[in-house]
Design a protein around this motif. Structure first.
Motif, PDB file in Angstrom:
ATOM      1  N   LYS A   1     -14.643   4.736   5.388  1.00 52.60           N
ATOM      2  CA  LYS A   1     -14.281   4.710   3.977  1.00 52.60           C
ATOM      3  C   LYS A   1     -13.060   3.814   3.806  1.00 52.60           C
ATOM      4  O   LYS A   1     -12.039   4.025   4.462  1.00 52.60           O
ATOM      5  CB  LYS A   1     -13.948   6.108   3.458  1.00 52.60           C
ATOM      6  CG  LYS A   1     -15.131   7.069   3.426  1.00 52.60           C
ATOM      7  CD  LYS A   1     -14.716   8.430   2.895  1.00 52.60           C
ATOM      8  CE  LYS A   1     -15.887   9.405   2.873  1.00 52.60           C
ATOM      9  NZ  LYS A   1     -15.478  10.759   2.417  1.00 52.60           N
TER      10      LYS A   1
ATOM     11  N   PHE B   1      -6.718   2.327   4.119  1.00 52.63           N
ATOM     12  CA  PHE B   1      -6.116   2.019   2.834  1.00 52.63           C
ATOM     13  C   PHE B   1      -5.427   0.666   2.927  1.00 52.63           C
ATOM     14  O   PHE B   1      -4.646   0.421   3.849  1.00 52.63           O
ATOM     15  CB  PHE B   1      -5.076   3.088   2.466  1.00 52.63           C
ATOM     16  CG  PHE B   1      -5.622   4.489   2.425  1.00 52.63           C
ATOM     17  CD1 PHE B   1      -5.945   5.089   1.220  1.00 52.63           C
ATOM     18  CD2 PHE B   1      -5.830   5.208   3.598  1.00 52.63           C
ATOM     19  CE1 PHE B   1      -6.456   6.374   1.184  1.00 52.63           C
ATOM     20  CE2 PHE B   1      -6.349   6.497   3.578  1.00 52.63           C
ATOM     21  CZ  PHE B   1      -6.660   7.076   2.355  1.00 52.63           C
TER      22      PHE B   1
ATOM     23  N   PRO C   1      -5.204   2.056  -3.663  1.00 56.06           N
ATOM     24  CA  PRO C   1      -5.461   3.393  -4.214  1.00 56.06           C
ATOM     25  C   PRO C   1      -4.256   4.071  -4.859  1.00 56.06           C
ATOM     26  O   PRO C   1      -4.430   4.995  -5.657  1.00 56.06           O
ATOM     27  CB  PRO C   1      -5.903   4.177  -2.980  1.00 56.06           C
ATOM     28  CG  PRO C   1      -5.159   3.526  -1.847  1.00 56.06           C
ATOM     29  CD  PRO C   1      -5.126   2.061  -2.197  1.00 56.06           C
TER      30      PRO C   1
ATOM     31  N   THR D   1       0.846  -1.200   0.000  1.00 57.72           N
ATOM     32  CA  THR D   1       0.000   0.000   0.000  1.00 57.72           C
ATOM     33  C   THR D   1       0.876   1.243   0.000  1.00 57.72           C
ATOM     34  O   THR D   1       0.856   2.022  -0.957  1.00 57.72           O
ATOM     35  CB  THR D   1      -0.960  -0.009   1.206  1.00 57.72           C
ATOM     36  OG1 THR D   1      -1.789  -1.174   1.136  1.00 57.72           O
ATOM     37  CG2 THR D   1      -1.839   1.234   1.214  1.00 57.72           C
TER      38      THR D   1
ATOM     39  N   ILE E   1     -10.704   6.523   7.780  1.00 59.11           N
ATOM     40  CA  ILE E   1     -10.402   6.292   6.369  1.00 59.11           C
ATOM     41  C   ILE E   1      -9.225   5.330   6.307  1.00 59.11           C
ATOM     42  O   ILE E   1      -8.157   5.593   6.862  1.00 59.11           O
ATOM     43  CB  ILE E   1     -10.048   7.615   5.660  1.00 59.11           C
ATOM     44  CG1 ILE E   1     -11.174   8.640   5.893  1.00 59.11           C
ATOM     45  CG2 ILE E   1      -9.816   7.406   4.169  1.00 59.11           C
ATOM     46  CD1 ILE E   1     -10.760  10.067   5.673  1.00 59.11           C
TER      47      ILE E   1
ATOM     48  N   HIS F   1     -10.300   2.164   1.079  1.00 63.71           N
ATOM     49  CA  HIS F   1      -9.735   2.321  -0.264  1.00 63.71           C
ATOM     50  C   HIS F   1      -8.807   1.147  -0.555  1.00 63.71           C
ATOM     51  O   HIS F   1      -7.835   0.917   0.175  1.00 63.71           O
ATOM     52  CB  HIS F   1      -8.965   3.642  -0.386  1.00 63.71           C
ATOM     53  CG  HIS F   1      -9.824   4.849  -0.151  1.00 63.71           C
ATOM     54  ND1 HIS F   1     -10.605   5.405  -1.138  1.00 63.71           N
ATOM     55  CD2 HIS F   1     -10.023   5.598   0.963  1.00 63.71           C
ATOM     56  CE1 HIS F   1     -11.258   6.449  -0.654  1.00 63.71           C
ATOM     57  NE2 HIS F   1     -10.917   6.588   0.621  1.00 63.71           N
ATOM     58  N   TYR F   2      -9.101   0.404  -1.618  1.00 64.15           N
ATOM     59  CA  TYR F   2      -8.337  -0.781  -1.976  1.00 64.15           C
ATOM     60  C   TYR F   2      -7.380  -0.460  -3.126  1.00 64.15           C
ATOM     61  O   TYR F   2      -7.802  -0.023  -4.195  1.00 64.15           O
ATOM     62  CB  TYR F   2      -9.305  -1.903  -2.396  1.00 64.15           C
ATOM     63  CG  TYR F   2      -8.648  -3.221  -2.717  1.00 64.15           C
ATOM     64  CD1 TYR F   2      -8.053  -3.989  -1.731  1.00 64.15           C
ATOM     65  CD2 TYR F   2      -8.625  -3.696  -4.034  1.00 64.15           C
ATOM     66  CE1 TYR F   2      -7.461  -5.208  -2.015  1.00 64.15           C
ATOM     67  CE2 TYR F   2      -8.036  -4.916  -4.324  1.00 64.15           C
ATOM     68  CZ  TYR F   2      -7.451  -5.666  -3.322  1.00 64.15           C
ATOM     69  OH  TYR F   2      -6.863  -6.860  -3.610  1.00 64.15           O
TER      70      TYR F   2
END
Length: 205
Positions: free
Chosen positions: A197, A182, A202, A13, A180, A199-200
């Motif tokens: 939220k 990731f 991103p 990530t 949030i 995020h995959y």
């Protein structure tokens, strides 16, 4: 919600590669890395097939290479690895933290990697603009005895549901904050579902 909490997986990530493999290559050399991977290939294959626990395979490899190493020497290697490892970070991710995390309630890396080498990356490179809080590192911790690595982990592997448990332990529940997260792999599934939220992958071009 005005309060924001940012949670970032590390390997894949924020970085472009698996830092366990890169750290072993740095600390032990490419030849020993390849010999170790060959030795534990059957276990690693079973792990990929989900027939052998991820944490057990990881701990077996770690113990083979680092058991009985003084913690001070291990930390020296971790800092040296990070000092030479900026190229492993995704520039888009670094820029995102500097730009978007200003004024955040908390920013944390939540990683299955050993926090001894993740922390120097955070300290050296991440959140260096004004207004970004110090980056908390929540990772797998090594066990020591009398200042020497035992080869075992002092905490469960920070993977899957353990990531959520460790976040709650470190940061508490903040119902008035937007969370949030990731991530990039199966090990981040629960963390992404926990967040308001998720995020995959991103930061991949």
């Amino acid at each position: 919600m005005s309060k924001r909490i940012y949670l970032f997986d590390f390997d894949g990530t924020l970085t472009s590669r698996d830092t366990l493999i890169e750290f072993i290559a740095y600390a032990c050399g490419r030849r020993r890395l390849l010999l170790t991977l060959a030795l534990y290939a059957p276990l690693l294959i079973l792990m990929k097939l989900r027939l052998y626990p991820n944490y057990k395979a990881k701990q077996r490899v770690f113990a083979h290479l680092f058991a009985q190493m003084p913690l001070s020497r291990f930390n020296e290697l971790c800092h040296g690895f990070a000092a030479q490892g900026y190229h492993l970070l995704r520039q888009e991710a670094v820029d995102y933290i500097d730009r978007e995390c200003r004024g955040a309630e908390a920013v944390a890396i939540v990683s299955a990697s050993i926090d001894n080498w993740v922390r120097p990356f955070a300290d050296m490179y991440l959140g260096k603009t004004d207004g970004v809080p110090p980056v908390t590192v929540i990772g797998t911790q090594v066990e020591t005895a009398d200042g020497v690595l035992t080869g075992r982990f002092a905490t469960p592997n920070c993977y899957g549901a353990e990531k959520v448990r460790r976040v709650r332990e470190a940061l508490g529940d903040c119902p008035d904050a937007e969370t949030i997260a990731f991530g990039d792999s199966r090990g981040d599934k629960e963390l992404l579902e926990y967040a308001d939220k998720g995020h995959y992958r991103p930061f991949r071009n």
